[in-house]
Design a protein around this motif. Structure first.
Motif, PDB file in Angstrom:
ATOM      1  N   THR A  20       1.968  30.763  22.667  1.00  0.00           N
ATOM      2  CA  THR A  20       3.270  30.167  22.396  1.00  0.00           C
ATOM      3  C   THR A  20       3.275  29.710  20.948  1.00  0.00           C
ATOM      4  OG1 THR A  20       3.450  29.378  24.674  1.00  0.00           O
ATOM      5  CG2 THR A  20       4.942  28.401  23.069  1.00  0.00           C
ATOM      6  N   PHE A  22       5.084  27.751  17.875  1.00  0.00           N
ATOM      7  CA  PHE A  22       6.026  26.665  17.592  1.00  0.00           C
ATOM      8  C   PHE A  22       6.376  26.681  16.109  1.00  0.00           C
ATOM      9  CE2 PHE A  22       4.011  23.685  21.024  1.00  0.00           C
ATOM     10  CZ  PHE A  22       4.434  24.541  22.012  1.00  0.00           C
ATOM     11  N   SER A  47       5.501  33.888  23.298  1.00  0.00           N
ATOM     12  CA  SER A  47       6.834  33.283  23.304  1.00  0.00           C
ATOM     13  C   SER A  47       6.956  32.379  22.089  1.00  0.00           C
ATOM     14  CB  SER A  47       7.073  32.502  24.595  1.00  0.00           C
ATOM     15  OG  SER A  47       6.116  31.477  24.738  1.00  0.00           O
ATOM     16  N   LEU A  49       9.048  28.968  20.351  1.00  0.00           N
ATOM     17  CA  LEU A  49       9.887  27.778  20.520  1.00  0.00           C
ATOM     18  C   LEU A  49      10.194  27.203  19.147  1.00  0.00           C
ATOM     19  CD1 LEU A  49       8.133  25.898  23.457  1.00  0.00           C
ATOM     20  CD2 LEU A  49      10.286  27.144  23.533  1.00  0.00           C
ATOM     21  N   PHE A  51      11.893  23.911  17.115  1.00  0.00           N
ATOM     22  CA  PHE A  51      12.241  22.505  17.245  1.00  0.00           C
ATOM     23  C   PHE A  51      13.150  22.099  16.107  1.00  0.00           C
ATOM     24  CE2 PHE A  51       8.297  23.157  19.404  1.00  0.00           C
ATOM     25  CZ  PHE A  51       8.449  22.423  20.566  1.00  0.00           C
ATOM     26  N   SER A  64       8.700  15.568  21.885  1.00  0.00           N
ATOM     27  CA  SER A  64       9.231  16.875  22.304  1.00  0.00           C
ATOM     28  C   SER A  64       8.199  17.976  22.113  1.00  0.00           C
ATOM     29  CB  SER A  64      10.490  17.227  21.509  1.00  0.00           C
ATOM     30  OG  SER A  64      11.536  16.363  21.858  1.00  0.00           O
ATOM     31  N   VAL A  65       7.490  17.934  21.001  1.00  0.00           N
ATOM     32  CA  VAL A  65       6.496  18.964  20.717  1.00  0.00           C
ATOM     33  C   VAL A  65       5.329  18.862  21.704  1.00  0.00           C
ATOM     34  CG1 VAL A  65       4.890  19.882  19.004  1.00  0.00           C
ATOM     35  CG2 VAL A  65       7.156  19.066  18.293  1.00  0.00           C
ATOM     36  N   ASN A  67       5.335  17.554  24.707  1.00  0.00           N
ATOM     37  CA  ASN A  67       5.805  17.964  26.034  1.00  0.00           C
ATOM     38  C   ASN A  67       5.884  19.484  26.133  1.00  0.00           C
ATOM     39  OD1 ASN A  67       6.004  15.440  27.223  1.00  0.00           O
ATOM     40  ND2 ASN A  67       8.104  15.130  26.543  1.00  0.00           N
ATOM     41  N   ALA A  68       6.356  20.135  25.088  1.00  0.00           N
ATOM     42  CA  ALA A  68       6.426  21.602  25.090  1.00  0.00           C
ATOM     43  C   ALA A  68       5.033  22.209  25.141  1.00  0.00           C
ATOM     44  CB  ALA A  68       7.186  22.087  23.860  1.00  0.00           C
ATOM     45  N   MET A  69       4.079  21.603  24.444  1.00  0.00           N
ATOM     46  CA  MET A  69       2.698  22.092  24.493  1.00  0.00           C
ATOM     47  C   MET A  69       2.149  21.982  25.914  1.00  0.00           C
ATOM     48  SD  MET A  69       1.189  20.424  21.040  1.00  0.00           S
ATOM     49  CE  MET A  69      -0.085  21.519  20.466  1.00  0.00           C
ATOM     50  N   ASP A  71       3.854  21.869  28.701  1.00  0.00           N
ATOM     51  CA  ASP A  71       4.563  22.834  29.547  1.00  0.00           C
ATOM     52  C   ASP A  71       4.039  24.251  29.338  1.00  0.00           C
ATOM     53  OD1 ASP A  71       6.145  20.811  30.563  1.00  0.00           O
ATOM     54  OD2 ASP A  71       7.882  21.295  29.303  1.00  0.00           O
ATOM     55  N   SER A  72       3.725  24.605  28.108  1.00  0.00           N
ATOM     56  CA  SER A  72       3.312  25.980  27.826  1.00  0.00           C
ATOM     57  C   SER A  72       1.958  26.312  28.442  1.00  0.00           C
ATOM     58  CB  SER A  72       3.306  26.259  26.327  1.00  0.00           C
ATOM     59  OG  SER A  72       2.212  25.640  25.694  1.00  0.00           O
TER      60      SER A  72
END
Length: 82
Positions: A20, A22, A47, A49, A51, A64-65, A67-69, A71-72
């Motif tokens: 993923t 970023f 994928s 993402l 921000f 936010s970053v 949380n995305a990490m 989730d990934s």
């Protein structure tokens, strides 16, 4: 900065894990096009993402970053070993 700019990978074999990527949507140093080659480094997909913010998007909105990490890595099972 010098290490980042002078690093050259020695391996060419893609990794058997998903990647993923970023980046900050307003990053003037790293474009979306600059991120696309990451897809060549995985056999399990890639994928992207974006921000809000620029090159320092992590400092601008760390929650936010992070949380995305989380989730990934949480939603993808590990690939089976051959």
């Amino acid at each position: 900065m010098g290490l980042h700019e002078s690093y050259r990978p020695t391996g060419t074999k893609p990794l058997p894990v998903p990647i993923t990527v970023f980046r900050g949507a307003k990053d003037h140093l790293v474009s979306a096009e600059d991120c696309r080659p990451w897809a060549d480094l995985s056999t399990e997909g890639c994928s992207w993402l974006e921000f809000e913010g620029g090159h320092m998007y992590l400092a601008e909105d760390p929650v936010s970053v992070l949380n995305a990490m989380a989730d990934s890595v949480a939603v993808r099972p590990l690939p089976e070993r051959p």
